[in-house]
Design a protein around this motif. Structure first.
Motif: not given
Length: 525
Positions: A395-403, A372-376
């Motif tokens: 983020m390229h890998s994260q976007r690819a997986l969720l897509s 998950m994309a956690m920010h603070y």
């Protein structure tokens, strides 16, 4: 050094080794004599399928001595698998060899058993009998299965707490345990003095033996120290495990062929190879995962009838080096580059193909670090920051997986992970997408790492919750996640202990959520 009776050597007598006829080494010790039990590190089973599982133990009568107190010779070990805990109905038995090249560990791959049922197992060596372990075969792929349960756990720094959580896990009637990594910590003994961890002070409960682990003997000693714990042994004996390594089995935040200190890759790969050999020696892994040329085949899957298809990932060996020099930073262009990967092409293709072809009611992605994309916010920095070591640094890998999940299997994928030493439960939303929930994630807190923690009232928790609305629950306490899967619901129970600093920690539910099949998102239970 334990004295071993060499009065009988088998020159070339064939015997059954993991189901196949093998010729015994000429220097085999078939009747060793031990002054004490050689099964000091317990027993374990792992990587089950519908026909069997792998059984593990290590012959080490003096586990904290060089070589585990063994002479440098192969030793005969007998194993038995039974249909009942009293071993009245033996299903299979055989002999195997504990080789000195593998620290006298054994990995017996049992096959030909009946699907979807429990079995009990034990080892015999030198007149001694091991503890009894409980294993289980999986249902046949596609067979109807109405429910299953499993535990997600990891991050068990020996110095920072007692393994009370493992004792509770041993009592859970689960089908398997997923250990997401950080089974050992590579750091040296830093003495008895309190240390600051995560904004609070932790006093060491126990002490590491020796300095930082670099060589094979140091890694073996560290595993022996950890695996001597009776609560950890009880959890291994109670149910089959699927294991993955994260970073501390080698070195903090390593990535591919790089460590965090700038060591030349050729040198770091020597250390990594020794760490991986010691890891294999102490885990219930099949021969396909034995290190070859300093690499381990660790990503694999398991099918639990028609109910769940689980994919166990490796997010360390194939990833690119952390972006922007690592740390918690504002995400720059490098983070989003398509040239960088978390899984590597082969593993990503395997995962995507498996998810697309899966016919199970649920799919499970079991891996090491937060998806998950956690920010603070950090003081003096205008934009929120994110971890470069988690998927937010890739983020390229994260976007690819969720897509891929959104396009091929929406509403039946759940993710479990760890590494962050806090419980996190939250929804997964595609970055720069339409804002809809695609899947959900349970990140299991540590067994001990971080000490007792501070709960959920600290500034960091408030900061994260303010800048990451997808997070539904978060706490800095020790424990594990218990998952219960039925045909139409996936339930996650975030278990916490009130203390790991002293014996008798009390277990409770911090939060419980349910996801309904076909409707992504966590619902408070």
């Amino acid at each position: 050094m334990t004295v071993i009776d060499r009065r009988r050597l088998l020159a070339a007598m064939p015997f059954v080794w993991a189901g196949a006829a093998m010729a015994a080494p000429r220097n085999l010790v078939d009747a060793p004599g031990f002054l004490a039990s050689p099964f000091t590190l317990g027993v374990a089973s792992g990587d089950p399928d519908a026909q069997g599982f792998v059984l593990w133990t290590r012959i080490a009568p003096e586990p904290l001595e060089p070589g585990g107190g063994m002479v440098a010779a192969p030793v005969l070990v007998r194993w038995e698998v039974a249909e009942d805990p009293r071993f009245r109905r033996i299903a299979q038995r055989g002999d195997t060899i504990a080789h000195p090249e593998l620290a006298h560990s054994v990995h017996v791959e049992v096959a030909g058993l009946a699907p979807a049922r429990p079995y009990w197992y034990r080892f015999l060596c030198g007149g001694h009998r091991s503890a009894t372990g409980r294993a289980a075969t999986l249902p046949l792929p596609g067979a109807r299965l109405d429910r299953l349960s499993f535990v997600v756990a990891g991050c068990q720094h020996y110095e920072e707490g007692l393994y009370t959580a493992w004792r509770h896990i041993a009592a859970e009637p689960v089908d398997f345990v997923f250990h997401y990594g950080d089974y050992i910590y590579e750091g040296p003994d830093r003495g008895p003095h309190p240390r600051r961890i995560g904004g609070h002070v932790v006093t060491p409960i126990r002490r590491h033996i020796g300095g930082e682990t670099y060589g094979i003997d140091q890694y073996r000693l560290r595993y022996a120290q950890y695996k001597s714990d009776p609560d950890l042994q009880a959890a291994h004996a109670a149910a089959p495990w699927f294991v993955s390594f994260d970073d501390h089995e080698v070195d903090n935040n390593w990535a591919g062929d790089r460590d965090q200190d700038g060591t030349p890759p050729a040198l770091f790969l020597l250390r990594r190879a020794m760490a991986m050999q010691a890891y294999y020696e102490h885990m219930p892994l099949r021969a396909r995962s034995m290190p070859v040329d300093g690499r381990m085949a660790m990503f694999r899957d398991a099918r639990f009838g028609d109910l769940m298809h689980a994919f166990f990932l490796d997010t360390r060996q194939y990833r690119s080096d952390q972006a922007q020099g690592d740390g918690d930073l504002v995400q720059g262009p490098e983070v989003f580059s398509s040239d960088r990967t978390m899984l590597g092409q082969a593993q990503e293709r395997w995962l995507f193909d498996g998810l697309a072809r899966s016919e199970a009611r649920w799919n499970l992605i079991a891996q090491q670090v937060r998806l998950m994309a956690m920010h603070y916010r950090l003081p003096g920095i205008a934009e929120p920051v994110a971890s470069m070591d988690q998927w937010t640094g890739y983020m390229h890998s994260q976007r690819a997986l969720l897509s891929h999940i959104a396009g091929h299997c929406p509403g039946n994928v759940m993710t479990v992970s760890g590494d962050a030493h806090r419980h996190y439960a939250g929804d997964l939303i595609l970055d720069r997408g339409d804002g809809r929930v695609i899947s959900s994630e349970y990140l299991a807190t540590s067994i001990t790492s971080g000490g007792d923690g501070v709960g959920d009232t600290d500034d960091f928790t408030r900061n994260v919750r303010r800048h990451t609305p997808a997070i539904k629950a978060m706490t800095d306490r020790r424990g594990y996640v218990l998952c219960k899967v039925s045909r139409d619901a996936f339930r996650g129970e975030l278990k916490v202990l009130d203390t790991v600093a002293s014996p008798g920690g009390v277990l409770s539910d911090y939060a419980v959520f349910v996801s309904e099949r076909g409707r992504p998102g966590l619902i408070p239970a």
